[in-house]
Design a protein around this motif. Structure first.
Motif, PDB file in Angstrom:
ATOM      1  N   LYS A 140       0.749 -49.663 -76.218  1.00 28.98           N
ATOM      2  CA  LYS A 140       1.481 -48.626 -75.503  1.00 28.98           C
ATOM      3  C   LYS A 140       0.797 -47.313 -75.866  1.00 28.98           C
ATOM      4  CE  LYS A 140       6.115 -47.072 -74.548  1.00 28.98           C
ATOM      5  NZ  LYS A 140       7.532 -47.222 -74.855  1.00 28.98           N
ATOM      6  N   GLU A 141       0.311 -46.613 -74.876  1.00 24.62           N
ATOM      7  CA  GLU A 141      -0.489 -45.408 -75.110  1.00 24.62           C
ATOM      8  C   GLU A 141       0.372 -44.207 -75.480  1.00 24.62           C
ATOM      9  OE1 GLU A 141      -3.622 -45.445 -75.480  1.00 24.62           O
ATOM     10  OE2 GLU A 141      -4.092 -47.400 -74.641  1.00 24.62           O
ATOM     11  N   VAL A 142       0.907 -44.247 -76.691  1.00 20.63           N
ATOM     12  CA  VAL A 142       1.659 -43.118 -77.237  1.00 20.63           C
ATOM     13  C   VAL A 142       1.178 -42.888 -78.668  1.00 20.63           C
ATOM     14  CG1 VAL A 142       3.703 -43.525 -75.803  1.00 20.63           C
ATOM     15  CG2 VAL A 142       3.554 -44.574 -78.053  1.00 20.63           C
ATOM     16  N   PRO A 143       1.267 -41.664 -79.147  1.00 19.47           N
ATOM     17  CA  PRO A 143       0.829 -41.402 -80.521  1.00 19.47           C
ATOM     18  C   PRO A 143       1.760 -42.058 -81.539  1.00 19.47           C
ATOM     19  CG  PRO A 143       1.431 -39.344 -79.376  1.00 19.47           C
ATOM     20  CD  PRO A 143       1.687 -40.472 -78.440  1.00 19.47           C
ATOM     21  N   VAL A 144       1.189 -42.423 -82.680  1.00 21.26           N
ATOM     22  CA  VAL A 144       1.981 -42.923 -83.807  1.00 21.26           C
ATOM     23  C   VAL A 144       1.778 -41.986 -84.987  1.00 21.26           C
ATOM     24  CG1 VAL A 144       1.919 -45.335 -83.066  1.00 21.26           C
ATOM     25  CG2 VAL A 144       0.168 -44.492 -84.600  1.00 21.26           C
ATOM     26  N   SER A 145       2.660 -42.064 -85.941  1.00 21.46           N
ATOM     27  CA  SER A 145       2.573 -41.219 -87.124  1.00 21.46           C
ATOM     28  C   SER A 145       1.214 -41.376 -87.810  1.00 21.46           C
ATOM     29  CB  SER A 145       3.681 -41.606 -88.102  1.00 21.46           C
ATOM     30  OG  SER A 145       3.475 -41.013 -89.358  1.00 21.46           O
ATOM     31  N   GLU A 146       0.681 -40.267 -88.268  1.00 25.14           N
ATOM     32  CA  GLU A 146      -0.585 -40.293 -88.997  1.00 25.14           C
ATOM     33  C   GLU A 146      -0.498 -41.121 -90.269  1.00 25.14           C
ATOM     34  OE1 GLU A 146      -1.965 -36.314 -89.635  1.00 25.14           O
ATOM     35  OE2 GLU A 146      -2.077 -35.877 -87.486  1.00 25.14           O
ATOM     36  N   SER A 147       0.720 -41.414 -90.723  1.00 23.25           N
ATOM     37  CA  SER A 147       0.896 -42.201 -91.946  1.00 23.25           C
ATOM     38  C   SER A 147       0.288 -43.595 -91.830  1.00 23.25           C
ATOM     39  CB  SER A 147       2.383 -42.310 -92.303  1.00 23.25           C
ATOM     40  OG  SER A 147       3.112 -42.991 -91.293  1.00 23.25           O
ATOM     41  N   TYR A 148       0.089 -44.083 -90.598  1.00 27.51           N
ATOM     42  CA  TYR A 148      -0.480 -45.413 -90.381  1.00 27.51           C
ATOM     43  C   TYR A 148      -2.006 -45.436 -90.446  1.00 27.51           C
ATOM     44  CZ  TYR A 148       4.106 -47.152 -88.990  1.00 27.51           C
ATOM     45  OH  TYR A 148       5.426 -47.530 -88.975  1.00 27.51           O
ATOM     46  N   GLY A 149      -2.618 -44.283 -90.509  1.00 29.62           N
ATOM     47  CA  GLY A 149      -4.066 -44.233 -90.626  1.00 29.62           C
ATOM     48  C   GLY A 149      -4.765 -44.151 -89.285  1.00 29.62           C
ATOM     49  N   GLU A 150      -6.063 -43.928 -89.376  1.00 30.30           N
ATOM     50  CA  GLU A 150      -6.901 -43.782 -88.191  1.00 30.30           C
ATOM     51  C   GLU A 150      -6.945 -45.080 -87.384  1.00 30.30           C
ATOM     52  OE1 GLU A 150     -11.547 -42.807 -87.288  1.00 30.30           O
ATOM     53  OE2 GLU A 150     -10.623 -41.878 -89.045  1.00 30.30           O
ATOM     54  N   GLY A 151      -6.844 -44.952 -86.077  1.00 32.26           N
ATOM     55  CA  GLY A 151      -6.958 -46.108 -85.199  1.00 32.26           C
ATOM     56  C   GLY A 151      -5.692 -46.923 -85.032  1.00 32.26           C
ATOM     57  N   ALA A 152      -4.592 -46.520 -85.662  1.00 33.16           N
ATOM     58  CA  ALA A 152      -3.338 -47.264 -85.521  1.00 33.16           C
ATOM     59  C   ALA A 152      -2.843 -47.171 -84.082  1.00 33.16           C
ATOM     60  CB  ALA A 152      -2.300 -46.709 -86.482  1.00 33.16           C
ATOM     61  N   ARG A 153      -2.293 -48.271 -83.582  1.00 38.73           N
ATOM     62  CA  ARG A 153      -1.849 -48.331 -82.176  1.00 38.73           C
ATOM     63  C   ARG A 153      -0.451 -48.932 -82.102  1.00 38.73           C
ATOM     64  NH1 ARG A 153      -6.321 -48.273 -78.727  1.00 38.73           N
ATOM     65  NH2 ARG A 153      -4.780 -47.616 -77.187  1.00 38.73           N
ATOM     66  N   LEU A 154       0.416 -48.308 -81.326  1.00 36.66           N
ATOM     67  CA  LEU A 154       1.738 -48.856 -81.065  1.00 36.66           C
ATOM     68  C   LEU A 154       1.595 -49.998 -80.069  1.00 36.66           C
ATOM     69  CD1 LEU A 154       4.805 -48.372 -81.651  1.00 36.66           C
ATOM     70  CD2 LEU A 154       4.864 -47.227 -79.432  1.00 36.66           C
ATOM     71  N   MET A 155       2.271 -51.114 -80.346  1.00 33.12           N
ATOM     72  CA  MET A 155       2.232 -52.274 -79.460  1.00 33.12           C
ATOM     73  C   MET A 155       3.655 -52.773 -79.224  1.00 33.12           C
ATOM     74  SD  MET A 155      -1.161 -54.321 -80.799  1.00 33.12           S
ATOM     75  CE  MET A 155      -1.424 -55.197 -79.232  1.00 33.12           C
ATOM     76  N   VAL A 156       3.894 -53.277 -78.018  1.00 35.33           N
ATOM     77  CA  VAL A 156       5.222 -53.764 -77.661  1.00 35.33           C
ATOM     78  C   VAL A 156       5.118 -55.137 -76.996  1.00 35.33           C
ATOM     79  CG1 VAL A 156       6.220 -51.456 -77.421  1.00 35.33           C
ATOM     80  CG2 VAL A 156       5.160 -52.552 -75.439  1.00 35.33           C
ATOM     81  N   LEU A 157       6.243 -55.859 -77.065  1.00 34.99           N
ATOM     82  CA  LEU A 157       6.341 -57.177 -76.442  1.00 34.99           C
ATOM     83  C   LEU A 157       7.765 -57.342 -75.958  1.00 34.99           C
ATOM     84  CD1 LEU A 157       5.442 -60.171 -75.898  1.00 34.99           C
ATOM     85  CD2 LEU A 157       6.151 -60.646 -78.252  1.00 34.99           C
ATOM     86  N   SER A 158       7.922 -57.831 -74.744  1.00 33.83           N
ATOM     87  CA  SER A 158       9.238 -58.192 -74.220  1.00 33.83           C
ATOM     88  C   SER A 158       9.164 -59.641 -73.778  1.00 33.83           C
ATOM     89  CB  SER A 158       9.614 -57.296 -73.030  1.00 33.83           C
ATOM     90  OG  SER A 158      10.856 -57.717 -72.498  1.00 33.83           O
ATOM     91  N   THR A 159      10.106 -60.445 -74.254  1.00 29.76           N
ATOM     92  CA  THR A 159      10.135 -61.860 -73.874  1.00 29.76           C
ATOM     93  C   THR A 159      11.263 -62.143 -72.874  1.00 29.76           C
ATOM     94  OG1 THR A 159      11.537 -62.398 -75.795  1.00 29.76           O
ATOM     95  CG2 THR A 159       9.125 -62.609 -76.056  1.00 29.76           C
ATOM     96  N   GLU A 160      11.814 -61.082 -72.281  1.00 34.21           N
ATOM     97  CA  GLU A 160      12.904 -61.242 -71.301  1.00 34.21           C
ATOM     98  C   GLU A 160      12.398 -61.891 -70.038  1.00 34.21           C
ATOM     99  OE1 GLU A 160      15.956 -57.715 -72.150  1.00 34.21           O
ATOM    100  OE2 GLU A 160      14.038 -57.015 -71.372  1.00 34.21           O
TER     101      GLU A 160
END
Length: 160
Positions: A140-160
């Motif tokens: 998901k192309e949104v920023p994440v907290s810098e606490s996760y380090g360089e290159g961290a990416r938010l990912m989502v999954l829906s099984t509905e």
């Protein structure tokens, strides 16, 4: 070899595995990790090898925000939400490549389904996007907290 839910005696092994699996900036204090488990103990798992030693773990918790929680921050005591946040999946280096992550995730998704969860979120670190994509998670192309380090990416999954 077996998957089981985490318990109060698992923490020294979890910290050992965390230190071996992640770069130092991603290491979290034990109390912070415990807050994830305490928020949702039924969705946190460990894997013991044939000697009974814990060689992998999975920490997840309910989450109600579209933004990921910050790394290194304990969860609030009344953490709730309609999705599960996969906080941490770590396998010790000596146990890597044996299908242990798959076994942990199978147990997790089965339990999540029984509890009525069908939406999941995580932050992929250390280049793990391809791993999570194999399980259906999408970036998901949104920023994440810098606490996760360089290159961290938010990912989502829906099984509905």
């Amino acid at each position: 070899m077996a998957v089981s839910v985490l318990n109060a005696s698992s923490w020294s092994d979890i910290q050992r595995i965390q230190q071996a699996a992640y770069v130092e900036s991603l290491h979290e204090e034990c109390e912070v990790l415990k807050s994830k488990w305490q928020a949702s103990p039924d969705t946190c798992f460990q894997y013991r090898d044939e000697t009974g030693r814990i060689v992998a773990y999975l920490l997840t918790h309910a989450w109600g925000s579209s933004a990921a929680p910050k790394l290194h921050d304990a969860l609030p005591e009344a953490c709730a939400g309609d999705q599960l946040f996969v906080h941490d999946l770590a396998v010790s280096p000596e146990a890597a490549g044996k299908g242990i992550a798959k076994a942990l995730l199978s147990a997790f998704f089965e339990q999540a389904s029984l509890m009525g969860y069908s939406r999941f979120m995580l932050v992929a670190v250390q280049g793990s996007v391809p791993f999570w994509a194999r399980y259906g998670f999408q970036v998901k192309e949104v920023p994440v907290s810098e606490s996760y380090g360089e290159g961290a990416r938010l990912m989502v999954l829906s099984t509905e």
